[in-house]
Design a protein around this motif. Structure first.
Motif, PDB file in Angstrom:
ATOM      1  N   ASP A 264       0.854  -1.190   0.000  1.00 26.06           N
ATOM      2  CA  ASP A 264       0.000   0.000   0.000  1.00 26.06           C
ATOM      3  C   ASP A 264       0.890   1.239   0.000  1.00 26.06           C
ATOM      4  O   ASP A 264       1.740   1.398   0.881  1.00 26.06           O
ATOM      5  CB  ASP A 264      -0.890  -0.010   1.250  1.00 26.06           C
ATOM      6  N   PRO A 265       0.715   2.138  -0.969  1.00 27.89           N
ATOM      7  CA  PRO A 265       1.571   3.328  -1.025  1.00 27.89           C
ATOM      8  C   PRO A 265       1.358   4.273   0.143  1.00 27.89           C
ATOM      9  O   PRO A 265       2.221   5.111   0.443  1.00 27.89           O
ATOM     10  CB  PRO A 265       1.180   3.971  -2.355  1.00 27.89           C
ATOM     11  N   THR A 276       9.743 -10.025  20.455  1.00 24.06           N
ATOM     12  CA  THR A 276       9.103 -10.574  21.659  1.00 24.06           C
ATOM     13  C   THR A 276       7.883 -11.352  21.178  1.00 24.06           C
ATOM     14  O   THR A 276       6.809 -10.790  20.962  1.00 24.06           O
ATOM     15  CB  THR A 276       8.668  -9.445  22.615  1.00 24.06           C
ATOM     16  N   PRO A 277       8.021 -12.651  20.966  1.00 27.64           N
ATOM     17  CA  PRO A 277       6.948 -13.413  20.292  1.00 27.64           C
ATOM     18  C   PRO A 277       5.639 -13.446  21.068  1.00 27.64           C
ATOM     19  O   PRO A 277       4.574 -13.653  20.478  1.00 27.64           O
ATOM     20  CB  PRO A 277       7.557 -14.813  20.169  1.00 27.64           C
ATOM     21  N   SER A 278       5.677 -13.215  22.382  1.00 27.03           N
ATOM     22  CA  SER A 278       4.423 -13.221  23.139  1.00 27.03           C
ATOM     23  C   SER A 278       3.595 -11.968  22.864  1.00 27.03           C
ATOM     24  O   SER A 278       2.377 -11.959  23.055  1.00 27.03           O
ATOM     25  CB  SER A 278       4.720 -13.335  24.641  1.00 27.03           C
ATOM     26  N   THR A 279       4.235 -10.921  22.388  1.00 33.30           N
ATOM     27  CA  THR A 279       3.531  -9.677  22.037  1.00 33.30           C
ATOM     28  C   THR A 279       4.046  -9.174  20.694  1.00 33.30           C
ATOM     29  O   THR A 279       4.763  -8.173  20.618  1.00 33.30           O
ATOM     30  CB  THR A 279       3.735  -8.601  23.116  1.00 33.30           C
ATOM     31  N   PRO A 280       3.708  -9.859  19.608  1.00 28.68           N
ATOM     32  CA  PRO A 280       4.193  -9.433  18.288  1.00 28.68           C
ATOM     33  C   PRO A 280       3.593  -8.089  17.891  1.00 28.68           C
ATOM     34  O   PRO A 280       2.491  -7.731  18.315  1.00 28.68           O
ATOM     35  CB  PRO A 280       3.714 -10.558  17.374  1.00 28.68           C
ATOM     36  N   VAL A 281       4.293  -7.365  17.089  1.00 27.33           N
ATOM     37  CA  VAL A 281       3.845  -6.051  16.621  1.00 27.33           C
ATOM     38  C   VAL A 281       3.755  -6.082  15.098  1.00 27.33           C
ATOM     39  O   VAL A 281       4.706  -6.479  14.418  1.00 27.33           O
ATOM     40  CB  VAL A 281       4.825  -4.944  17.060  1.00 27.33           C
ATOM     41  N   VAL A 282       2.572  -5.672  14.599  1.00 35.07           N
ATOM     42  CA  VAL A 282       2.350  -5.643  13.155  1.00 35.07           C
ATOM     43  C   VAL A 282       2.089  -4.189  12.754  1.00 35.07           C
ATOM     44  O   VAL A 282       1.237  -3.517  13.331  1.00 35.07           O
ATOM     45  CB  VAL A 282       1.149  -6.519  12.747  1.00 35.07           C
ATOM     46  N   THR A 283       2.809  -3.703  11.794  1.00 36.79           N
ATOM     47  CA  THR A 283       2.622  -2.340  11.289  1.00 36.79           C
ATOM     48  C   THR A 283       2.397  -2.395   9.781  1.00 36.79           C
ATOM     49  O   THR A 283       2.740  -3.376   9.119  1.00 36.79           O
ATOM     50  CB  THR A 283       3.840  -1.449  11.594  1.00 36.79           C
ATOM     51  N   GLY A 284       1.791  -1.296   9.239  1.00 45.66           N
ATOM     52  CA  GLY A 284       1.549  -1.222   7.805  1.00 45.66           C
ATOM     53  C   GLY A 284       0.212  -1.766   7.380  1.00 45.66           C
ATOM     54  O   GLY A 284      -0.041  -1.889   6.175  1.00 45.66           O
ATOM     55  N   LEU A 285      -0.654  -2.113   8.355  1.00 47.60           N
ATOM     56  CA  LEU A 285      -1.973  -2.618   7.998  1.00 47.60           C
ATOM     57  C   LEU A 285      -2.824  -1.474   7.458  1.00 47.60           C
ATOM     58  O   LEU A 285      -2.717  -0.319   7.908  1.00 47.60           O
ATOM     59  CB  LEU A 285      -2.648  -3.244   9.219  1.00 47.60           C
ATOM     60  N   GLN A 286      -3.657  -1.808   6.511  1.00 52.10           N
ATOM     61  CA  GLN A 286      -4.560  -0.803   5.973  1.00 52.10           C
ATOM     62  C   GLN A 286      -5.636  -0.478   7.003  1.00 52.10           C
ATOM     63  O   GLN A 286      -6.129  -1.372   7.706  1.00 52.10           O
ATOM     64  CB  GLN A 286      -5.220  -1.309   4.691  1.00 52.10           C
ATOM     65  N   THR A 287      -5.948   0.775   7.102  1.00 54.36           N
ATOM     66  CA  THR A 287      -7.006   1.205   8.023  1.00 54.36           C
ATOM     67  C   THR A 287      -8.356   1.158   7.314  1.00 54.36           C
ATOM     68  O   THR A 287      -8.485   1.629   6.179  1.00 54.36           O
ATOM     69  CB  THR A 287      -6.746   2.641   8.515  1.00 54.36           C
ATOM     70  N   ALA A 288      -9.298   0.540   7.970  1.00 53.72           N
ATOM     71  CA  ALA A 288     -10.623   0.416   7.341  1.00 53.72           C
ATOM     72  C   ALA A 288     -11.250   1.783   7.149  1.00 53.72           C
ATOM     73  O   ALA A 288     -11.163   2.658   8.012  1.00 53.72           O
ATOM     74  CB  ALA A 288     -11.529  -0.455   8.216  1.00 53.72           C
ATOM     75  N   SER A 289     -11.852   1.981   5.975  1.00 52.02           N
ATOM     76  CA  SER A 289     -12.505   3.261   5.684  1.00 52.02           C
ATOM     77  C   SER A 289     -13.771   3.403   6.515  1.00 52.02           C
ATOM     78  O   SER A 289     -14.511   2.436   6.718  1.00 52.02           O
ATOM     79  CB  SER A 289     -12.873   3.327   4.199  1.00 52.02           C
ATOM     80  N   PRO A 290     -14.001   4.594   7.069  1.00 51.19           N
ATOM     81  CA  PRO A 290     -15.221   4.772   7.871  1.00 51.19           C
ATOM     82  C   PRO A 290     -16.468   4.598   7.023  1.00 51.19           C
ATOM     83  O   PRO A 290     -16.487   4.945   5.844  1.00 51.19           O
ATOM     84  CB  PRO A 290     -15.059   6.206   8.400  1.00 51.19           C
TER      85      PRO A 290
END
Length: 292
Positions: A264-265, A276-290
């Protein structure tokens, strides 16, 4: 009267017999005393000779030991005339013999095999060496060479580095051998434990994920990172590898995380941090449009 004479005669006979008996006893005692004295003198002589016998035996033993030591350690009877190498050939074998540092003509018994082993192992291509003596004149070097298990690439460096299963970088090659995992790493000394973690990483991934994983990178702190399609995975160090593999598999099945999708640009590439595998962090997800 006759009776009286007979009694006197018997008395004289008993007296004569008694004297003869006493005389015989005296001779016997003298003989016994002579024999005892003879034995005593023989025993005394034996006791006086005993220390000299011990000295003679010790001198003989010392002479034999000295002769053996001289024969094997200082004479020219058993000297190194040849150094043979097994387990390698060509330049590696020649360098092993040179590194051994044992001149031809050195007495075999005076070769320090431990020191020879250390010198031969200076060539990192040699994982182990067994130094032996083949009497009467041959020194043997039985080499075990390291086998490549991981390819290390340095930016700006021609060719690649080869590391074995213990994470020891031991050789270079113009091209990476086939079917070996490759990791990009910064220049400088690399911790063998970090390279072992890079080597173990593909085995910790689910098979489907491992087939898509590529561009494995290692930083100076030992943190690993790779990509699965368009998703970047920050693996962290080599700890909890199995747990990280399961967490990654679960996250890649989540809606919105599609390794085969386009970046996604607006949000940029998806990144999964498993440090820290017990609390993984994911970034770059698309935000749902309202929605209205």
């Amino acid at each position: 009267m006759r009776m009286r004479k007979k009694q006197d005669l018997d008395q004289r006979l008993r007296s004569a017999n008694g004297k003869a008996t006493a005389k015989g006893r005296g001779k016997t005692k003298a003989k016994d005393k002579a024999r005892a004295h003879k034995k005593f003198r023989a025993r005394a002589a034996e006791v006086r000779a005993r220390p000299w016998r011990i000295v003679a035996v010790l001198a003989l033993v010392a002479a034999l030991v000295g002769g053996v030591v001289f024969l094997f350690g200082w004479s020219t009877a058993f000297v190194v005339e040849e150094i043979t190498t097994t387990g390698a050939d060509g330049e590696v074998a020649e360098l092993a013999q040179a590194n051994a540092g044992v001149p031809i003509g050195r007495p075999m018994a005076r070769v320090d095999t431990d020191a020879v082993e250390k010198r031969v192992l200076q060539d990192l291509r040699v994982a182990d060496v067994d130094v032996g003596r083949s009497w009467p004149s041959t020194l043997t070097l039985e080499l075990t060479l390291r086998q490549p298990a991981l390819v290390v690439q340095h930016s700006g460096l021609r060719g690649v580095l080869l590391a074995d299963a213990q994470g020891v970088i031991y050789d270079t090659a113009d091209e990476a051998p086939e079917d070996l995992p490759t990791v990009r790493a910064p220049k400088g000394d690399l911790d063998p434990a970090h390279l072992q973690a890079a080597l173990a990483l593909p085995g910790a991934l689910p098979a489907a994920v491992a087939r898509q994983a590529e561009d494995l990178r290692l930083d100076a702190a030992g943190r690993l990172e790779f990509t699965v399609g368009s998703v970047t995975v920050r693996w962290g160090d080599g700890t909890s590898a199995e747990l990280k593999g399961r967490v990654l598999e679960g996250l890649l099945e989540q809606e919105g995380i599609d390794p085969s999708g386009e970046v996604d640009p607006v949000t940029g590439p998806i990144e999964i941090d498993l440090s820290t595998p017990s609390t993984p962090v994911v970034t770059g997800l698309q935000t749902a449009s309202p929605t209205d």
